[in-house]
Write an enzyme that holds these catalytic residues in place. Structure first.
Site, short mmCIF file in Angstrom:
data_model
loop_
_atom_site.label_atom_id
_atom_site.label_comp_id
_atom_site.label_asym_id
_atom_site.label_seq_id
_atom_site.Cartn_x
_atom_site.Cartn_y
_atom_site.Cartn_z
CB SER A 1 -0.96 0.01 1.21
OG SER A 1 -0.24 0.03 2.42
CE LYS B 1 -2.69 1.68 5.32
NZ LYS B 1 -2.21 1.18 4.02
#
Length: 356
Positions: free
Chosen positions: A254, A299
């Site tokens: 990611s 996140k």
């Protein structure tokens, strides 16, 4: 004995004996195994929460997070932070309940984190391999965005395949079927234009010397009539440029987009961020397409807590992004590298950016 004293005794007895199951339960909530045995008392759940962020333009342990050699680099500014998710496993019931009650962590079945057919070490190795693959794609995507040349590298040769013993790992494929190539897809197109059993000419650079090889193509076992070389390929920058990423303890794919943006920033004049604090996440492929990731709500929270002003989120994660409220951070949606760069430019100039 008076009624009052008898009542008090009964009350005391109730408190004492009634507390024993509570005390025993409290112990069971914190002990991770039955004393004297190997029987574990952990629950089959994991907790996901915000993890640390890392400035891809900065340093870690005295080394640049993104280290470019063989090319002149430019000064950068602001922040380009990649984000992570913290994962806790092997929790007792008490620890799991504590995180569920006292934090914003997500409690998920442990199978979502550790597939039942893989052990923790195997999952860690898988994530590390995905991270390395993401690094390679990030570099190539940045090179393509900057119109810088790349080269095709043989990563591995499938045992018993048509290329076995002819091509070797680390070979750089410079031409195939008489045409120069710079991406794996060009090699694949040349091979698929042939039929199994036909021969194809390949020029490779091996030990800094050109070699001309001929391979009789095999057949794809999963696609009848489709020719194949039987190699795994990656791309690398050409012309002696190398890019290394010094975040060895991070796993998964990611960070790809943020790594690409850092490479672009270091190889172009001016600050790509416009001096602002940008964070983000998203996978990247060689063509610069940004893909969705897991744990994006955590996140986003971690980025805002770190002080980010703008967060770059994959458009494919918009459903989850809509469920997150931010107080002091704009969340932009992006599908590819050009959109990510444009979002930063617009934000720094005070213009609106596309959101979910």
């Amino acid at each position: 004995m008076s009624k009052a004293l008898d009542a008090n005794n009964r009350r005391w007895s109730t408190l004492v004996w009634g507390s024993i199951p509570v005390v025993l339960l409290a112990g069971a909530l914190t002990v991770d195994h039955i004393p004297g045995t190997d029987v574990r008392l952990t629950v089959p759940y994991a907790a996901e929460g915000p993890g640390p962020t890392f400035d891809t333009l900065g340093e870690v342990d005295g080394e640049p997070v993104v280290d470019i050699q063989g090319a002149d680099t430019e000064d950068t500014g602001g922040h380009l932070n990649m984000t992570t998710v913290s994962v806790r496993t092997n929790m007792t019931l008490g620890q799991a309940l504590g995180r569920w009650i006292a934090t914003d962590d997500t409690i998920v079945p442990v199978e979502q984190i550790l597939p039942p057919d893989l052990g923790e070490d195997e999952v860690r190795e898988f994530n590390q391999q995905a991270f390395v693959a993401s690094e390679a794609s990030a570099t190539v995507a940045a090179m393509h965005y900057l119109d810088r040349p790349t080269t095709v590298v043989v990563h591995d040769v499938v045992e018993g395949a048509a290329s076995a013993g002819i091509l070797h790992p680390a070979d750089r494929i410079t031409a195939i079927a008489g045409k120069e190539v710079s991406t794996p897809s060009e090699v694949q197109d040349a091979v698929r234009a042939k039929t199994p059993g036909e021969s194809i000419e390949i020029t490779v650079e091996r030990d800094n010397e050109p070699h001309h090889e001929t391979v009789e193509l095999g057949e794809n076992p999963h696609e009848a009539g489709q020719a194949m070389l039987g190699i795994l390929m990656t791309s690398e920058p050409a012309g002696g440029v190398t890019v290394n990423y010094n975040l060895n303890d991070i796993g998964g794919p990611s960070a790809g987009m943020m790594f690409s943006l850092a490479v672009i920033d270091k190889l172009t004049p001016g600050a790509l961020t416009g001096g602002t604090f940008v964070a983000g996440t998203g996978t990247i492929d060689d063509d610069g397409e940004v893909g969705p990731i897991g744990g994006i709500t955590h996140k986003i929270r971690g980025a805002e807590e770190a002080g980010a002003e703008l967060f770059l989120a994959p458009a494919g994660n918009c459903d989850a992004v809509k469920r997150v409220h931010t107080d002091h951070m704009t969340v932009a949606k992006v599908d590819n590298l050009p959109e990510a760069v444009a979002a930063m430019e617009d934000f720094a100039a005070g213009r609106d950016v596309p959101t979910c």
